[in-house]
Design a protein around this motif. Structure first.
Motif, PDB file in Angstrom:
ATOM      1  N   GLN A   1       0.807  -1.208   0.000  1.00 19.33           N
ATOM      2  CA  GLN A   1       0.000   0.000   0.000  1.00 19.33           C
ATOM      3  C   GLN A   1       0.845   1.263   0.000  1.00 19.33           C
ATOM      4  OE1 GLN A   1      -2.659   0.307   3.318  1.00 19.33           O
ATOM      5  NE2 GLN A   1      -3.542   2.253   2.672  1.00 19.33           N
ATOM      6  N   MET A   2       1.985   1.231   0.694  1.00 15.89           N
ATOM      7  CA  MET A   2       2.776   2.453   0.868  1.00 15.89           C
ATOM      8  C   MET A   2       4.114   2.431   0.150  1.00 15.89           C
ATOM      9  SD  MET A   2       1.948   3.154   4.889  1.00 15.89           S
ATOM     10  CE  MET A   2       2.098   1.434   5.348  1.00 15.89           C
ATOM     11  N   GLY A   3       4.546   1.274  -0.347  1.00 10.77           N
ATOM     12  CA  GLY A   3       5.798   1.209  -1.087  1.00 10.77           C
ATOM     13  C   GLY A   3       6.904   0.558  -0.282  1.00 10.77           C
ATOM     14  N   PRO A   4       7.703  -0.294  -0.915  1.00  7.98           N
ATOM     15  CA  PRO A   4       8.762  -0.999  -0.182  1.00  7.98           C
ATOM     16  C   PRO A   4       9.869  -0.085   0.305  1.00  7.98           C
ATOM     17  CG  PRO A   4       8.933  -1.415  -2.543  1.00  7.98           C
ATOM     18  CD  PRO A   4       7.639  -0.688  -2.328  1.00  7.98           C
ATOM     19  N   ARG A   5      10.058   1.071  -0.328  1.00  6.80           N
ATOM     20  CA  ARG A   5      11.133   1.958   0.096  1.00  6.80           C
ATOM     21  C   ARG A   5      10.870   2.575   1.463  1.00  6.80           C
ATOM     22  NH1 ARG A   5      11.323   1.626  -5.152  1.00  6.80           N
ATOM     23  NH2 ARG A   5       9.223   2.455  -5.333  1.00  6.80           N
ATOM     24  N   LEU A   6       9.616   2.539   1.921  1.00  2.00           N
ATOM     25  CA  LEU A   6       9.307   3.076   3.238  1.00  2.00           C
ATOM     26  C   LEU A   6       9.558   2.075   4.353  1.00  2.00           C
ATOM     27  CD1 LEU A   6       6.004   5.016   2.473  1.00  2.00           C
ATOM     28  CD2 LEU A   6       8.259   5.963   2.867  1.00  2.00           C
ATOM     29  N   LEU A   7       9.883   0.818   3.993  1.00  5.25           N
ATOM     30  CA  LEU A   7      10.091  -0.183   5.030  1.00  5.25           C
ATOM     31  C   LEU A   7      11.312   0.130   5.889  1.00  5.25           C
ATOM     32  CD1 LEU A   7       9.246  -3.580   3.305  1.00  5.25           C
ATOM     33  CD2 LEU A   7       7.857  -2.216   4.847  1.00  5.25           C
ATOM     34  N   ARG A   8      12.292   0.839   5.345  1.00  2.00           N
ATOM     35  CA  ARG A   8      13.454   1.132   6.169  1.00  2.00           C
ATOM     36  C   ARG A   8      13.113   2.119   7.279  1.00  2.00           C
ATOM     37  NH1 ARG A   8      15.060   2.906   1.050  1.00  2.00           N
ATOM     38  NH2 ARG A   8      14.968   5.143   0.722  1.00  2.00           N
ATOM     39  N   ASN A   9      11.967   2.819   7.167  1.00  2.00           N
ATOM     40  CA  ASN A   9      11.527   3.640   8.291  1.00  2.00           C
ATOM     41  C   ASN A   9      11.162   2.773   9.490  1.00  2.00           C
ATOM     42  OD1 ASN A   9      11.796   6.022   6.837  1.00  2.00           O
ATOM     43  ND2 ASN A   9       9.715   5.930   6.036  1.00  2.00           N
ATOM     44  N   PHE A  10      10.715   1.533   9.221  1.00  2.37           N
ATOM     45  CA  PHE A  10      10.388   0.620  10.305  1.00  2.37           C
ATOM     46  C   PHE A  10      11.643  -0.075  10.822  1.00  2.37           C
ATOM     47  CE2 PHE A  10       6.619   0.867   7.573  1.00  2.37           C
ATOM     48  CZ  PHE A  10       5.656   1.266   8.487  1.00  2.37           C
ATOM     49  N   THR A  11      12.526  -0.482   9.927  1.00  2.00           N
ATOM     50  CA  THR A  11      13.709  -1.219  10.364  1.00  2.00           C
ATOM     51  C   THR A  11      14.668  -0.341  11.159  1.00  2.00           C
ATOM     52  OG1 THR A  11      14.810  -0.747   8.244  1.00  2.00           O
ATOM     53  CG2 THR A  11      13.544  -2.792   8.403  1.00  2.00           C
ATOM     54  N   ARG A  12      14.688   0.958  10.896  1.00  4.81           N
ATOM     55  CA  ARG A  12      15.591   1.842  11.632  1.00  4.81           C
ATOM     56  C   ARG A  12      14.929   2.433  12.876  1.00  4.81           C
ATOM     57  NH1 ARG A  12      15.774   7.069   7.515  1.00  4.81           N
ATOM     58  NH2 ARG A  12      13.728   7.930   8.032  1.00  4.81           N
ATOM     59  N   ASP A  13      13.671   2.043  13.151  1.00  5.07           N
ATOM     60  CA  ASP A  13      12.969   2.554  14.320  1.00  5.07           C
ATOM     61  C   ASP A  13      13.652   2.066  15.594  1.00  5.07           C
ATOM     62  OD1 ASP A  13      10.600   1.985  16.461  1.00  5.07           O
ATOM     63  OD2 ASP A  13      10.209   3.806  15.301  1.00  5.07           O
ATOM     64  N   ALA A  14      13.999   2.979  16.478  1.00  7.34           N
ATOM     65  CA  ALA A  14      14.724   2.623  17.699  1.00  7.34           C
ATOM     66  C   ALA A  14      13.901   1.708  18.600  1.00  7.34           C
ATOM     67  CB  ALA A  14      15.120   3.894  18.455  1.00  7.34           C
ATOM     68  N   GLY A  15      12.585   1.919  18.662  1.00  9.85           N
ATOM     69  CA  GLY A  15      11.747   1.071  19.499  1.00  9.85           C
ATOM     70  C   GLY A  15      11.732  -0.369  19.040  1.00  9.85           C
ATOM     71  N   ASN A  16      11.618  -0.586  17.726  1.00  4.77           N
ATOM     72  CA  ASN A  16      11.648  -1.950  17.204  1.00  4.77           C
ATOM     73  C   ASN A  16      12.983  -2.620  17.514  1.00  4.77           C
ATOM     74  OD1 ASN A  16       9.120  -1.478  16.177  1.00  4.77           O
ATOM     75  ND2 ASN A  16       9.836  -1.021  14.103  1.00  4.77           N
ATOM     76  N   GLN A  17      14.067  -1.893  17.359  1.00  2.00           N
ATOM     77  CA  GLN A  17      15.386  -2.474  17.607  1.00  2.00           C
ATOM     78  C   GLN A  17      15.580  -2.799  19.084  1.00  2.00           C
ATOM     79  OE1 GLN A  17      18.388   0.085  15.948  1.00  2.00           O
ATOM     80  NE2 GLN A  17      17.433   0.163  13.941  1.00  2.00           N
ATOM     81  N   LEU A  18      15.122  -1.916  19.960  1.00  2.00           N
ATOM     82  CA  LEU A  18      15.263  -2.179  21.391  1.00  2.00           C
ATOM     83  C   LEU A  18      14.390  -3.359  21.832  1.00  2.00           C
ATOM     84  CD1 LEU A  18      15.398   1.424  22.900  1.00  2.00           C
ATOM     85  CD2 LEU A  18      17.260  -0.229  22.716  1.00  2.00           C
ATOM     86  N   ALA A  19      13.203  -3.488  21.257  1.00  2.00           N
ATOM     87  CA  ALA A  19      12.349  -4.623  21.605  1.00  2.00           C
ATOM     88  C   ALA A  19      13.024  -5.937  21.227  1.00  2.00           C
ATOM     89  CB  ALA A  19      10.999  -4.490  20.898  1.00  2.00           C
ATOM     90  N   LEU A  20      13.590  -5.990  20.021  1.00  2.00           N
ATOM     91  CA  LEU A  20      14.321  -7.198  19.628  1.00  2.00           C
ATOM     92  C   LEU A  20      15.502  -7.437  20.561  1.00  2.00           C
ATOM     93  CD1 LEU A  20      14.918  -9.510  17.671  1.00  2.00           C
ATOM     94  CD2 LEU A  20      16.157  -7.879  16.230  1.00  2.00           C
ATOM     95  N   GLY A  21      16.201  -6.377  20.928  1.00  2.00           N
ATOM     96  CA  GLY A  21      17.346  -6.528  21.822  1.00  2.00           C
ATOM     97  C   GLY A  21      16.945  -7.036  23.190  1.00  2.00           C
ATOM     98  N   ILE A  22      15.794  -6.594  23.712  1.00  2.00           N
ATOM     99  CA  ILE A  22      15.361  -7.046  25.038  1.00  2.00           C
ATOM    100  C   ILE A  22      15.033  -8.537  25.021  1.00  2.00           C
ATOM    101  CG2 ILE A  22      13.470  -6.869  26.708  1.00  2.00           C
ATOM    102  CD1 ILE A  22      13.476  -3.844  26.145  1.00  2.00           C
ATOM    103  N   PHE A  23      14.346  -9.011  23.990  1.00  2.00           N
ATOM    104  CA  PHE A  23      14.048 -10.443  23.897  1.00  2.00           C
ATOM    105  C   PHE A  23      15.341 -11.260  23.816  1.00  2.00           C
ATOM    106  CE2 PHE A  23       9.887  -9.021  21.909  1.00  2.00           C
ATOM    107  CZ  PHE A  23       9.146  -9.313  23.044  1.00  2.00           C
ATOM    108  N   LEU A  24      16.217 -10.862  22.901  1.00  2.19           N
ATOM    109  CA  LEU A  24      17.448 -11.626  22.703  1.00  2.19           C
ATOM    110  C   LEU A  24      18.412 -11.437  23.877  1.00  2.19           C
ATOM    111  CD1 LEU A  24      18.082 -10.980  18.899  1.00  2.19           C
ATOM    112  CD2 LEU A  24      16.906 -12.893  19.999  1.00  2.19           C
ATOM    113  N   GLY A  25      18.419 -10.254  24.474  1.00  2.00           N
ATOM    114  CA  GLY A  25      19.284 -10.026  25.625  1.00  2.00           C
ATOM    115  C   GLY A  25      18.875 -10.867  26.824  1.00  2.00           C
TER     116      GLY A  25
END
Length: 414
Positions: free
Chosen positions: A75-99
């Protein structure tokens, strides 16, 4: 990077908890009743359950997230997906699970039974329990964050904020000097490698041209795709052209994808892509396209008192660098052409386009820029007359265009 740092922190905390247990240190911040007091068997079972559950939740949660983002990219275009991958909240959530997973493994390996040297890291097991509770809270937050993050209005606002930042960075309070004449022709300098021009070190190139008494004419600008062996600049006089290849190539930063650092059109195209996809027959969401038009109009209103970069760079009063700079006409073309072309059957979008142009006209004082707005208003009217089948829609479009003309006359013709 953030997930790796959180995992490393989990490993270090696990080692510290085991060391504190062996050293017999007390933890005054925790009540005694909160510290794990079970035996070796319970500690193994508890740490194993925490490790297996956190890694399982991490894998399942992010698999679902990737699926949701894949649907959203349609709907919004694949080029906007990096806005999600670089989101600090998403990265910290993954880090908390793996940490937490890494922490539990580090502590689990130190548990010893009576048959071995008996050791139960009570503080370490207590820390694992606290980490598990943190993971529960993170999971609840993460589900809400992803649900709101893929909302189209949220995405449009995020990209609009990026556009505002680029506008503040790439525009100026005072106008740059105009080019005194056509740029001189010179010896071509070619590119060795291909890729998108992500950034251009104009200052270094201008300093080199001033020192050599040369004039550099750039044939590309940030956002262009540079082909291997294609000319990227022309240098004159010929005496300086032989030494120009190295500094010109060093000033060009190429990459596999575009960047918004020096390319104002890049963020504009991201917004336009959302609108164009919304107008496709498979989605047919004119309200999203209208929301994009409103953000684009707000951008032009913010641009009204500012100036875009000029075509030359001066050193000691002499033009040493001629560059390809986007003008107001080109920026408006990037904003409105594709939306208008894909909205030829949508009266609502074309009407909103004329309303946005009318609002921008009210705050724009430059006659040249007002002429560009008038051109796009006329194009919107022509597109509607040719593509709309609804007579009432055509009549409303004509009325909005008449309102635009009245606004033009009341504030001075362009």
């Amino acid at each position: 990077m953030r997930p790796a740092l959180v995992v490393a922190a989990g490993i270090v905390l696990g080692e510290l908890a085991v060391w504190a247990e062996r050293a017999g240190l007390d933890v005054p911040l925790l009540p005694a009743s909160w510290v794990y007091a079970g035996g070796e068997s319970g500690a193994r079972s508890l740490l194993g359950a925490i490790a297996s559950s956190t890694i399982g939740v991490a894998g399942t949660t992010f698999s679902i997230t990737v699926a949701a983002l894949s649907l959203a990219s349609g709907q919004m275009g694949p080029r906007l997906l990096r806005n999600f991958t670089r989101d600090a909240g998403n990265q910290l959530a993954l880090g908390i699970f793996l940490g937490t997973f890494a922490y539990a493994l580090v502590v689990l390996r130190t548990v010893r039974s009576v048959d071995e040297t008996p050791f139960v890291p009570h503080l370490g097991v207590t820390g694992a329990l606290l980490g598990a509770l943190l993971c529960v809270g993170t999971l609840i937050w993460f589900v809400h964050h992803v649900a709101t993050g893929i909302n189209v209005e949220t995405v449009i606002n995020l990209v609009h904020e990026d556009l505002r930042e680029a506008l503040a960075r790439l525009t100026f309070d005072r106008p740059d000097p105009a080019a005194p004449r056509e740029p001189p022709r010179g010896h071509p300098v070619t590119a060795r490698e291909g890729g998108y021009l992500r950034a251009l070190d104009e200052a270094a190139l201008s300093d080199w041209a001033e020192q050599r008494g040369a004039v550099v004419v750039l044939l590309v600008r940030p956002g262009d795709y540079v082909f291997p062996g294609a000319p990227v600049a022309e240098v004159s006089p010929a005496a300086s052209a032989g030494d120009a290849a190295a500094p010109v190539r060093a000033a060009l930063s190429l990459g596999v994808r575009q960047a918004a650092g020096q390319d104002l059109e890049f963020t504009v195209r991201q917004l336009v892509e959302v609108a164009v996809r919304a107008l496709s027959p498979g989605i047919n969401d004119p309200f999203t396209a209208m929301a994009v038009l409103e953000r684009l109009g707000a951008t032009l209103c913010e641009l009204a008192p500012r100036h875009l970069a000029g075509p030359i760079v001066l050193r000691s009063g002499r033009a040493v660098l001629h560059r390809r700079a986007i003008g107001y006409d080109g920026l408006c073309d990037a904003m409105f052409h594709m939306i208008r072309q894909n909205a030829d059957g949508s009266a609502a979008v074309l009407i909103r386009l004329l309303e946005v142009l009318t609002d921008v006209l009210a705050v724009e004082a430059s006659s040249g820029r007002r002429a560009a707005l008038r051109r796009h208003a006329d194009l919107a009217l022509a597109t509607g007359r040719a593509g709309l089948q609804d007579p009432a829609g055509v009549a409303d479009l004509n009325a909005r265009h008449d309102s635009f003309l009245r606004a033009t006359a009341s504030t001075g013709s362009p």
